[in-house]
Design a protein around this motif. Structure first.
Motif, PDB file in Angstrom:
ATOM      1  N   UNK A   1       8.182   0.574  14.014  1.00  0.00           N
ATOM      2  CA  UNK A   1       7.535   1.272  15.131  1.00  0.00           C
ATOM      3  C   UNK A   1       6.434   0.439  15.781  1.00  0.00           C
ATOM      4  N   UNK A   2       6.163  -0.760  15.259  1.00  0.00           N
ATOM      5  CA  UNK A   2       5.106  -1.592  15.837  1.00  0.00           C
ATOM      6  C   UNK A   2       5.491  -1.984  17.257  1.00  0.00           C
ATOM      7  N   UNK A   3       4.525  -1.844  18.159  1.00  0.00           N
ATOM      8  CA  UNK A   3       4.816  -2.073  19.578  1.00  0.00           C
ATOM      9  C   UNK A   3       3.607  -2.708  20.259  1.00  0.00           C
ATOM     10  N   UNK A   4       3.831  -3.744  21.059  1.00  0.00           N
ATOM     11  CA  UNK A   4       2.771  -4.405  21.800  1.00  0.00           C
ATOM     12  C   UNK A   4       2.377  -3.562  23.013  1.00  0.00           C
ATOM     13  N   UNK A   5       1.131  -3.679  23.462  1.00  0.00           N
ATOM     14  CA  UNK A   5       0.731  -2.979  24.694  1.00  0.00           C
ATOM     15  C   UNK A   5       1.578  -3.455  25.875  1.00  0.00           C
ATOM     16  N   UNK A   6       1.927  -2.543  26.756  1.00  0.00           N
ATOM     17  CA  UNK A   6       2.818  -2.880  27.874  1.00  0.00           C
ATOM     18  C   UNK A   6       2.210  -3.927  28.802  1.00  0.00           C
ATOM     19  N   UNK A   7       0.886  -3.866  29.005  1.00  0.00           N
ATOM     20  CA  UNK A   7       0.267  -4.815  29.932  1.00  0.00           C
ATOM     21  C   UNK A   7       0.311  -6.249  29.415  1.00  0.00           C
ATOM     22  N   UNK A   8       0.611  -6.440  28.135  1.00  0.00           N
ATOM     23  CA  UNK A   8       0.674  -7.788  27.579  1.00  0.00           C
ATOM     24  C   UNK A   8       1.871  -8.568  28.118  1.00  0.00           C
ATOM     25  N   UNK A   9       2.784  -7.870  28.802  1.00  0.00           N
ATOM     26  CA  UNK A   9       3.952  -8.541  29.364  1.00  0.00           C
ATOM     27  C   UNK A   9       3.540  -9.591  30.399  1.00  0.00           C
TER      28      UNK A   9
ATOM     29  N   UNK B   1       0.831  -1.204   0.000  1.00  0.00           N
ATOM     30  CA  UNK B   1       0.000   0.000   0.000  1.00  0.00           C
ATOM     31  C   UNK B   1       0.862   1.249   0.000  1.00  0.00           C
ATOM     32  N   UNK B   2       1.951   1.233   0.756  1.00  0.00           N
ATOM     33  CA  UNK B   2       2.863   2.375   0.758  1.00  0.00           C
ATOM     34  C   UNK B   2       3.513   2.586  -0.594  1.00  0.00           C
ATOM     35  N   UNK B   3       3.840   1.488  -1.258  1.00  0.00           N
ATOM     36  CA  UNK B   3       4.475   1.573  -2.585  1.00  0.00           C
ATOM     37  C   UNK B   3       3.492   2.096  -3.635  1.00  0.00           C
ATOM     38  N   UNK B   4       2.228   1.670  -3.548  1.00  0.00           N
ATOM     39  CA  UNK B   4       1.242   2.023  -4.574  1.00  0.00           C
ATOM     40  C   UNK B   4       0.578   3.374  -4.323  1.00  0.00           C
ATOM     41  N   UNK B   5       0.423   3.764  -3.070  1.00  0.00           N
ATOM     42  CA  UNK B   5      -0.304   4.997  -2.767  1.00  0.00           C
ATOM     43  C   UNK B   5       0.567   6.079  -2.136  1.00  0.00           C
ATOM     44  N   UNK B   6       1.735   5.718  -1.667  1.00  0.00           N
ATOM     45  CA  UNK B   6       2.599   6.697  -1.011  1.00  0.00           C
ATOM     46  C   UNK B   6       2.355   6.837   0.478  1.00  0.00           C
ATOM     47  N   UNK B   7       1.302   6.200   0.994  1.00  0.00           N
ATOM     48  CA  UNK B   7       1.015   6.222   2.434  1.00  0.00           C
ATOM     49  C   UNK B   7       0.744   4.800   2.895  1.00  0.00           C
ATOM     50  N   UNK B   8       1.136   4.505   4.134  1.00  0.00           N
ATOM     51  CA  UNK B   8       0.942   3.161   4.668  1.00  0.00           C
ATOM     52  C   UNK B   8      -0.274   3.131   5.585  1.00  0.00           C
ATOM     53  N   UNK B   9      -1.016   2.013   5.599  1.00  0.00           N
ATOM     54  CA  UNK B   9      -2.188   1.913   6.473  1.00  0.00           C
ATOM     55  C   UNK B   9      -1.837   2.044   7.951  1.00  0.00           C
ATOM     56  N   UNK B  10      -0.702   1.483   8.329  1.00  0.00           N
ATOM     57  CA  UNK B  10      -0.252   1.554   9.707  1.00  0.00           C
ATOM     58  C   UNK B  10       1.137   2.175   9.735  1.00  0.00           C
ATOM     59  N   UNK B  11       1.622   2.468  10.935  1.00  0.00           N
ATOM     60  CA  UNK B  11       2.961   3.011  11.068  1.00  0.00           C
ATOM     61  C   UNK B  11       3.975   1.994  10.542  1.00  0.00           C
ATOM     62  N   UNK B  12       5.202   2.417  10.198  1.00  0.00           N
ATOM     63  CA  UNK B  12       6.208   1.473   9.709  1.00  0.00           C
ATOM     64  C   UNK B  12       6.412   0.327  10.699  1.00  0.00           C
ATOM     65  N   UNK B  13       6.781  -0.827  10.169  1.00  0.00           N
ATOM     66  CA  UNK B  13       6.930  -2.012  11.024  1.00  0.00           C
ATOM     67  C   UNK B  13       7.930  -1.775  12.150  1.00  0.00           C
TER      68      UNK B  13
END
Length: 320
Positions: A221-229, A207-219
């Motif tokens: 920057x992906x981060x799990x919720x802290x409470x999931x620890x 999607x980023x390649x075809x439209x110039x914008x990504x649906x979500x933040x770059x991989x």
């Protein structure tokens, strides 16, 4: 009338994209032994056209491609394989709905997990009722038979193995035949998670390649919720203190938690390589070293877990 309407709808769509989608949906079903692995990625060609073209046009593009591919699968008598590939459609639509709602990668992934798990459970339930075959038991028997046949081959004279090695293989095989039925539910859950994650990464990149914008933040920057620890902590506690099926359930949760933090550890690893501007060739070698070594995957999971407290990528400061 229906034929003329179909031709009008098809003519308004990009023919090259339509042909590509038809091929992507048809080939895994037509050539399952060679291209069946592509089935796990089919949520991507469902979601990306919806992201690129919008809901009405994208949905029409996907629907026509699926209809043509389904007719082709019926012609080559591979309708069962094509029917299974349709279980990835709800995942693609669910991820697009999350994109349209501008939901985070974590929330989108959670919804995708639910959609794919339900689709697979429904498919195998219906398939079992129609064929009279319990798919789960059949999978267990196939795995057990594979281990038994591998052991028999190792005992043959053609294998040329020493008696000590054969004895060791027999012990390992016996342990695996006992362990697999206990861990299989966790392995299936891991398979669902890997399928969702791979499709999300592909959707984000394409999607980023075809439209110039990504649906979500770059991989990175992906981060799990802290409470999931608490998930891996609780899983280990249940494994150590529980018995029987409760101990097995703790093992399933530990596998799920380990994979989640492996994903986060990989994001940290990629982010650090980008920050340090590691050359592409060296980066490729490092990826191979990490993924080809069992300890490398374990280190990634540990890295993802430590990132909860240390924050290697400084994402908390960026988001503050």
């Amino acid at each position: 009338m229906i034929g003329s309407r179909f031709r009008r709808q098809s003519s308004s769509l990009p023919p090259d994209q339509l042909f590509l989608l038809i091929a992507l949906f048809f080939l895994p079903a037509a050539l399952p032994s060679a291209l069946g692995w592509l089935t796990g990625f089919l949520a991507t060609p469902v979601c990306v056209p919806l992201v690129v073209h919008g809901y009405p046009k994208g949905l029409r593009l996907v629907a026509i491609a699926l209809a043509v591919a389904g007719a082709g699968a019926l012609a080559v008598r591979q309708i069962e394989m094509f029917a299974f590939s349709l279980t990835l459609v709800p995942l693609g639509v669910t991820l697009f709905s999350s994109v349209r709602a501008k939901e985070s990668a974590v929330k989108s992934g959670a919804k995708g997990l639910a959609a794919l798990a339900i689709a697979w459970i429904l498919f195998w339930t219906v398939y079992g009722n129609l064929t009279g075959i319990n798919s789960y038991n059949m999978l267990l028997k196939a795995l057990d038979l594979g281990l038994e046949q591998t052991l028999e081959l190792s005992k043959s004279k053609d294998a040329g193995l020493s008696p000590e090695i054969i004895l060791r293989l027999s012990e390992v095989t016996a342990a695996m035949r006992e362990t697999i039925p206990r861990v299989l539910p966790g392995l299936l859950a891991v398979m669902v998670m890997c399928t969702v994650w791979l499709n999300m990464v592909l959707i984000n990149r394409l999607s980023g390649w075809l439209t110039g914008t990504t649906p979500w933040e770059p991989y990175t920057a992906w981060r799990l919720p802290e409470h999931l620890v608490w998930l891996p902590i609780g899983a280990i506690a249940v494994m150590l203190l529980g018995t029987g099926w409760l101990q097995d359930a703790g093992g399933w949760l530990a596998m799920i938690a380990g994979l989640l933090y492996l994903f986060q550890g990989l994001a940290v690893f990629v982010a650090l390589l980008e920050r340090w501007r590691v050359p592409p060739l060296v980066r490729t070698i490092l990826y191979l070293i990490v993924f080809l070594q069992t300890y490398g995957l374990l280190l990634l999971a540990v890295l993802g877990l430590i990132d909860v407290w240390y924050d290697f990528r400084k994402t908390k400061e960026t988001n503050a």
